[in-house]
Motif scaffolding. Structure first.
Motif, PDB file in Angstrom:
ATOM      1  N   LEU A  94      -7.881   7.068   1.651  1.00  0.00           N
ATOM      2  CA  LEU A  94      -8.472   7.637   2.858  1.00  0.00           C
ATOM      3  C   LEU A  94      -9.988   7.694   2.731  1.00  0.00           C
ATOM      4  O   LEU A  94     -10.712   7.373   3.680  1.00  0.00           O
ATOM      5  CB  LEU A  94      -7.909   9.032   3.123  1.00  0.00           C
ATOM      6  N   LEU A  95     -10.468   8.081   1.555  1.00  0.00           N
ATOM      7  CA  LEU A  95     -11.911   8.112   1.332  1.00  0.00           C
ATOM      8  C   LEU A  95     -12.496   6.711   1.442  1.00  0.00           C
ATOM      9  O   LEU A  95     -13.536   6.516   2.081  1.00  0.00           O
ATOM     10  CB  LEU A  95     -12.216   8.700  -0.049  1.00  0.00           C
ATOM     11  N   SER A  96     -11.832   5.736   0.858  1.00  0.00           N
ATOM     12  CA  SER A  96     -12.302   4.342   0.956  1.00  0.00           C
ATOM     13  C   SER A  96     -12.340   3.883   2.403  1.00  0.00           C
ATOM     14  O   SER A  96     -13.263   3.173   2.825  1.00  0.00           O
ATOM     15  CB  SER A  96     -11.387   3.423   0.139  1.00  0.00           C
ATOM     16  N   PHE A  97     -11.332   4.285   3.169  1.00  0.00           N
ATOM     17  CA  PHE A  97     -11.261   3.893   4.571  1.00  0.00           C
ATOM     18  C   PHE A  97     -12.384   4.539   5.379  1.00  0.00           C
ATOM     19  O   PHE A  97     -13.023   3.888   6.212  1.00  0.00           O
ATOM     20  CB  PHE A  97      -9.905   4.282   5.144  1.00  0.00           C
ATOM     21  N   LEU A  98     -12.657   5.810   5.117  1.00  0.00           N
ATOM     22  CA  LEU A  98     -13.733   6.503   5.838  1.00  0.00           C
ATOM     23  C   LEU A  98     -15.094   5.901   5.494  1.00  0.00           C
ATOM     24  O   LEU A  98     -15.960   5.760   6.369  1.00  0.00           O
ATOM     25  CB  LEU A  98     -13.708   7.993   5.509  1.00  0.00           C
ATOM     26  N   ILE A  99     -15.278   5.527   4.246  1.00  0.00           N
ATOM     27  CA  ILE A  99     -16.526   4.877   3.841  1.00  0.00           C
ATOM     28  C   ILE A  99     -16.665   3.536   4.551  1.00  0.00           C
ATOM     29  O   ILE A  99     -17.753   3.162   5.014  1.00  0.00           O
ATOM     30  CB  ILE A  99     -16.567   4.696   2.311  1.00  0.00           C
ATOM     31  N   ALA A 150       0.830  -1.205   0.000  1.00  0.00           N
ATOM     32  CA  ALA A 150       0.000   0.000   0.000  1.00  0.00           C
ATOM     33  C   ALA A 150       0.867   1.258   0.000  1.00  0.00           C
ATOM     34  O   ALA A 150       0.563   2.241  -0.693  1.00  0.00           O
ATOM     35  CB  ALA A 150      -0.932  -0.009   1.207  1.00  0.00           C
ATOM     36  N   MET A 151       1.949   1.247   0.769  1.00  0.00           N
ATOM     37  CA  MET A 151       2.834   2.414   0.826  1.00  0.00           C
ATOM     38  C   MET A 151       3.457   2.706  -0.531  1.00  0.00           C
ATOM     39  O   MET A 151       3.679   3.870  -0.881  1.00  0.00           O
ATOM     40  CB  MET A 151       3.922   2.184   1.878  1.00  0.00           C
ATOM     41  N   MET A 152       3.760   1.676  -1.299  1.00  0.00           N
ATOM     42  CA  MET A 152       4.353   1.879  -2.614  1.00  0.00           C
ATOM     43  C   MET A 152       3.384   2.587  -3.559  1.00  0.00           C
ATOM     44  O   MET A 152       3.798   3.153  -4.572  1.00  0.00           O
ATOM     45  CB  MET A 152       4.799   0.544  -3.207  1.00  0.00           C
ATOM     46  N   ARG A 153       2.101   2.579  -3.213  1.00  0.00           N
ATOM     47  CA  ARG A 153       1.077   3.263  -3.995  1.00  0.00           C
ATOM     48  C   ARG A 153       0.647   4.577  -3.328  1.00  0.00           C
ATOM     49  O   ARG A 153      -0.289   5.211  -3.782  1.00  0.00           O
ATOM     50  CB  ARG A 153      -0.137   2.354  -4.159  1.00  0.00           C
ATOM     51  N   ASP A 154       1.324   4.928  -2.214  1.00  0.00           N
ATOM     52  CA  ASP A 154       0.933   6.100  -1.419  1.00  0.00           C
ATOM     53  C   ASP A 154      -0.498   5.950  -0.926  1.00  0.00           C
ATOM     54  O   ASP A 154      -1.278   6.900  -0.906  1.00  0.00           O
ATOM     55  CB  ASP A 154       1.076   7.388  -2.237  1.00  0.00           C
ATOM     56  N   LYS A 155      -0.824   4.726  -0.468  1.00  0.00           N
ATOM     57  CA  LYS A 155      -2.197   4.429  -0.070  1.00  0.00           C
ATOM     58  C   LYS A 155      -2.267   3.766   1.300  1.00  0.00           C
ATOM     59  O   LYS A 155      -3.129   2.925   1.546  1.00  0.00           O
ATOM     60  CB  LYS A 155      -2.875   3.535  -1.113  1.00  0.00           C
ATOM     61  N   ALA A 207      -8.989  -1.678  -2.330  1.00  0.00           N
ATOM     62  CA  ALA A 207      -8.697  -0.296  -2.703  1.00  0.00           C
ATOM     63  C   ALA A 207      -7.280  -0.089  -3.239  1.00  0.00           C
ATOM     64  O   ALA A 207      -6.950   0.998  -3.711  1.00  0.00           O
ATOM     65  CB  ALA A 207      -8.915   0.621  -1.506  1.00  0.00           C
ATOM     66  N   LEU A 208      -6.439  -1.133  -3.186  1.00  0.00           N
ATOM     67  CA  LEU A 208      -5.047  -0.956  -3.581  1.00  0.00           C
ATOM     68  C   LEU A 208      -4.893  -0.400  -4.998  1.00  0.00           C
ATOM     69  O   LEU A 208      -4.078   0.477  -5.243  1.00  0.00           O
ATOM     70  CB  LEU A 208      -4.296  -2.286  -3.487  1.00  0.00           C
ATOM     71  N   ASP A 209      -5.661  -0.938  -5.920  1.00  0.00           N
ATOM     72  CA  ASP A 209      -5.476  -0.558  -7.315  1.00  0.00           C
ATOM     73  C   ASP A 209      -6.577   0.343  -7.854  1.00  0.00           C
ATOM     74  O   ASP A 209      -6.694   0.527  -9.067  1.00  0.00           O
ATOM     75  CB  ASP A 209      -5.349  -1.824  -8.178  1.00  0.00           C
ATOM     76  N   LEU A 210      -7.388   0.898  -6.949  1.00  0.00           N
ATOM     77  CA  LEU A 210      -8.404   1.844  -7.393  1.00  0.00           C
ATOM     78  C   LEU A 210      -7.795   3.223  -7.597  1.00  0.00           C
ATOM     79  O   LEU A 210      -6.897   3.633  -6.859  1.00  0.00           O
ATOM     80  CB  LEU A 210      -9.534   1.936  -6.361  1.00  0.00           C
ATOM     81  N   ASN A 211      -8.297   3.939  -8.569  1.00  0.00           N
ATOM     82  CA  ASN A 211      -7.777   5.267  -8.854  1.00  0.00           C
ATOM     83  C   ASN A 211      -8.540   6.317  -8.042  1.00  0.00           C
ATOM     84  O   ASN A 211      -9.167   7.234  -8.593  1.00  0.00           O
ATOM     85  CB  ASN A 211      -7.888   5.570 -10.353  1.00  0.00           C
TER      86      ASN A 211
END
Length: 348
Positions: free
Chosen positions: A259-264, A57-62, A251-255
């Motif tokens: 953070l929004l995915s996590f809040l949802i 996830a970090m490699m994707r800044d996610k 969410a790893l490969d979603l554009n």
């Protein structure tokens, strides 16, 4: 070694740098001199670190809470204390410990807060221990502190072939719990050999297949996928059951913003937990309560239990592959293939 005569030239270190959003080929390997340990710090000579969902996830800044680029990844590590800073007991030198750090593990040496060290007996293999630090503590706490599983119950583990899933399943079986493990068909034979009932995670009849095994539903679901999987998992609980979400792999490969995915996800879990149907839902965060005395106490107690189970042979960490730190790019290519069973471990 007395920290007052500590010489940084003794610790020319090698470390992996994540320079920004990157693919495995973009990871850098650099050398530098390590700074002296400050008050309350030690230097660990790293004997093993690992690859986890967090680094991908970090490699994707996610990954929520990750530092700014560039930095040294590595969520946890196992190593030997080779130097201590002021106000640290020098008798720690020569002893082996694990540390949960979120970053910094992909290095030959690392500065670590002495208060966060988790003791490891001399007779335990550092590679095996690496597989039970973040993965093992996560599994133990979700099972025993969150879901509070009991003998005779049935649980569903998504990602049963992963670093957390393999340890969680072993712990549950040891506790007398029936485990249904969701994974790709390539892993089903291995799951069966470990006493796990395998099902295919993306089968259109997934829920039906779970109900064939547990007609009234399961007592707990451990969901590492998130997204639409959450509602499905919650629907498979029996009355009084517990859903524990602990990652958002979808969410790893979603554009879009993780953070929004996590809040949802958190909002959905809150709503599900509010329903008057006797079921519970929540998110597990290994860092919850950090800074409080109870947090450190729980970490040490739970890790100690895992070490005992490892020493007794109850826990048999599944090592998917072992790479030298210098081969980090190959290690991450394997991790990105999503085909492994167990933990990828890095050694000097």
């Amino acid at each position: 070694m007395d920290s007052r005569i500590f010489d940084t030239s003794d610790f020319r270190i090698t470390e992996v740098i994540l320079p920004g959003v990157a693919e495995p080929k973009d990871l850098l390997i650099e050398e530098r001199f390590l700074s002296k340990p400050k008050n309350g710090e030690v230097i660990l000579k790293v004997e093993a670190s690992g690859v986890s969902f967090a680094e991908r996830a970090m490699m994707r800044d996610k990954y929520p809470g990750m530092p700014e680029f560039p930095f040294v990844p590595g969520y946890d590590m196992v190593g030997m204390v080779v130097a201590t800073g002021p106000e640290v007991d020098p008798s720690l030198i020569g002893k082996r410990f694990a540390a949960l750090t979120k970053t910094g593990g992909w290095s030959s040496h690392s500065l670590v807060c002495a208060a966060d060290l988790l003791y490891i007996p001399d007779d335990v293999d550092p590679v095996a221990v690496e597989a039970i630090v973040v993965n093992g503590i996560t599994a133990w706490q979700m099972l025993h502190r969150k879901a509070k599983i009991k003998r005779g119950q049935t649980i569903l583990v998504l990602g049963a072939n992963g670093g957390v899933g393999t340890i969680l399943s072993q712990l549950a079986i040891h506790a007398g719990v029936k485990v249904i493990g969701a994974a790709s068909p390539r892993h089903h034979a291995t799951l069966k050999a470990q006493g796990i009932i395998p099902i295919t995670y993306n089968d259109v009849k997934f829920s039906e297949n779970v109900r064939k095994i547990a007609p009234d539903g399961v007592d707990a679901v451990f969901d590492n996928i998130g997204g639409e999987s959450i509602s499905r998992s919650f629907g498979l609980l029996k009355s009084g059951g517990t859903l524990i979400s602990y990652a958002i792999a979808f969410a790893l490969d979603l554009n879009k913003s993780v953070l929004l995915s996590f809040l949802i996800l958190l909002a959905k879990l809150f709503l599900l937990n509010s329903l008057p149907n006797g079921r519970k839902a929540g998110f597990y965060d290994i860092w919850s309560g950090k800074g409080e005395a109870e947090f450190k106490t729980a970490m040490k107690e739970d890790f100690s239990q895992l070490i005992k189970l490892l020493q007794s042979g109850v826990l048999k960490p599944q090592i998917a592959a072992q790479f030298p730190l210098a081969n980090i790019r190959e290690a991450m290519e394997l991790a990105e293939s999503r085909t492994t069973y167990g933990k990828i471990v890095l050694t000097p």
